[in-house]
Design an enzyme around this catalytic site. Structure first.
Site, PDB file in Angstrom:
ATOM      1  N   ARG A 108     -11.642  14.819  36.755  1.00  0.00           N
ATOM      2  CA  ARG A 108     -10.536  15.863  36.802  1.00  0.00           C
ATOM      3  C   ARG A 108      -9.365  15.132  37.846  1.00  0.00           C
ATOM      4  NH1 ARG A 108     -10.365  18.612  41.429  1.00  0.00           N
ATOM      5  NH2 ARG A 108     -12.795  18.931  41.672  1.00  0.00           N
ATOM      6  N   HIS A 135      -8.886  21.093  41.917  1.00  0.00           N
ATOM      7  CA  HIS A 135      -9.672  22.125  40.927  1.00  0.00           C
ATOM      8  C   HIS A 135      -9.071  23.100  40.433  1.00  0.00           C
ATOM      9  CE1 HIS A 135     -13.434  24.518  40.112  1.00  0.00           C
ATOM     10  NE2 HIS A 135     -13.064  25.535  40.810  1.00  0.00           N
ATOM     11  N   TYR A 145     -11.042  15.230  49.797  1.00  0.00           N
ATOM     12  CA  TYR A 145     -12.662  14.935  49.601  1.00  0.00           C
ATOM     13  C   TYR A 145     -12.627  13.813  48.857  1.00  0.00           C
ATOM     14  CZ  TYR A 145     -11.609  18.217  45.800  1.00  0.00           C
ATOM     15  OH  TYR A 145     -10.994  18.876  44.648  1.00  0.00           O
TER      16      TYR A 145
END
Length: 363
Positions: A262, A266, A276
């Site tokens: 990705r 998200h 992260y």
């Protein structure tokens, strides 16, 4: 042409990642390469380019306040469009919220997808003959639903297949196991796709499960599974095409894990991947961009160039403009309509509220 032995994969699964094109657009496994014409190869690339432009434009529309919920798809184009290309129009599609491109390619008008994003009821009113349901928001729930749809197809004597998708995080949900176990037990015609994009929101794949590959979770359900390079549209297409043929022949379900990434957040609802993920990891995956490798492949064959790319992008942009014009001319929804749409037969208490709101709304 390599034919995958799905029956043997039930018992002695092999999980080397299947690939046709490397990062430089070179064919490294000609035996697995699909038998496609030049026009079909170009069309596969155009499907990915369409999805990339749609994702970029949807992000802008979201930032402008003209679209609502949106889960970016950049990085998953080969996985999504490769599987979509192997789908039959009569197949039944049950998606997650990141799988809008597959729904549109299966027959959902683009404006319907945009209406779903902004929460308009008309986004859930599908055309007759479209074998699909609106995207599932509950993680993994579509796997259980797909098992039921697939069993229904089998009982009807249909040769069609029920398709569904989830991410790596979805494989940790109970519905995932229940769905594949049920379908395996009844040899229901379902094709389960796990799009392993590396993260369940902020939780990395390595933290979610100690399983070496997620595909091996299918072993417990007694169904064959395979791992494919999800950044390689030729490999994804050929593997899922063969899987669909095996399923449609009455052999039961298959699980395909596509290894992808990705590129963005998200969703655009507050997630920040910089919190992260580190830059070096992202750069490693950006070098595997599915559009870049397929574009190089086509350019080397003399089938694509920058002029064709620019012209097609403009075509896609125009289609998006037309869809948004339809969206922004939809009638405004009313509270009374929300209440009326909640129940098939409106209870008397709700009916009183409907009338109260209709009075306020001037009906």
């Amino acid at each position: 042409m390599t034919q995958l032995d799905f029956e043997s994969l039930k018992h002695t699964p092999k999980y080397e990642t299947l690939q046709v094109l490397n990062n430089d657009g070179e064919v490294v496994n000609p035996d697995l390469a699909p038998d496609l014409s030049d026009d079909q190869l170009v069309d596969l690339y155009k499907q990915m380019l369409w999805s990339r432009v749609l994702g970029d434009r949807s992000t802008k529309l979201n930032r402008q306040g003209r679209l609502g919920f949106f889960a970016p798809t950049a990085g998953e184009e080969a996985s999504q469009m490769g599987t979509s290309a192997a789908m039959d129009k009569g197949d039944f599609l049950l998606t997650a919220y990141r799988d809008i491109p597959e729904l549109v390619k299966h027959g959902l008008p683009l404006e319907k997808a945009f209406l779903w994003s902004i929460g308009h009821v008309n986004g859930n009113v599908y055309p007759d003959g479209l074998n699909a349901v609106p995207p599932q928001i509950i993680i993994g729930a579509q796997y259980a639903q797909t098992a039921g749809v697939a069993l229904g197809l089998k009982k009807k004597g249909s040769k069609n297949v029920a398709w569904t998708y989830t991410g790596d995080g979805g494989t940790s949900q109970g519905d995932f196991y229940e769905g594949i176990n049920f379908a395996g037990s009844f040899k229901a015609p379902a094709l389960f796709v796990v799009q392993n994009n590396g993260y369940a929101i902020s939780v990395p794949r390595k933290v979610q499960s100690s399983a070496p590959v997620l595909a091996q979770k299918a072993v417990a359900a007694g169904i064959p599974s395979v791992v494919v390079d999800g950044m390689d549209i030729l490999a994804v297409y050929e593997v899922t095409k063969q899987a669909r043929e095996w399923i449609a022949a009455g052999n039961g379900p298959v699980l395909v894990e596509t290894i992808c990434y990705r590129f963005g957040a998200h969703t655009l609802s507050g997630d920040d991947p910089k919190r992260y993920r580190d830059k070096s990891e992202e750069e490693e995956w950006f070098a595997k961009d599915p559009l870049i490798r397929m574009k190089k492949f086509l350019e080397n064959k003399g089938l694509w160039d920058d002029d064709k790319e620019a012209a097609y992008k403009e075509e896609v942009e125009n289609d998006i403009d037309k869809a948004m014009e339809i969206v922004e001319n939809q009638p405004t929804q009313k509270v009374s309509e929300f209440l009326e749409n909640t129940f098939d037969e409106t209870p008397s208490a709700i009916e009183r509220q409907v009338k109260e709101y209709q009075a306020k709304e001037g009906n």
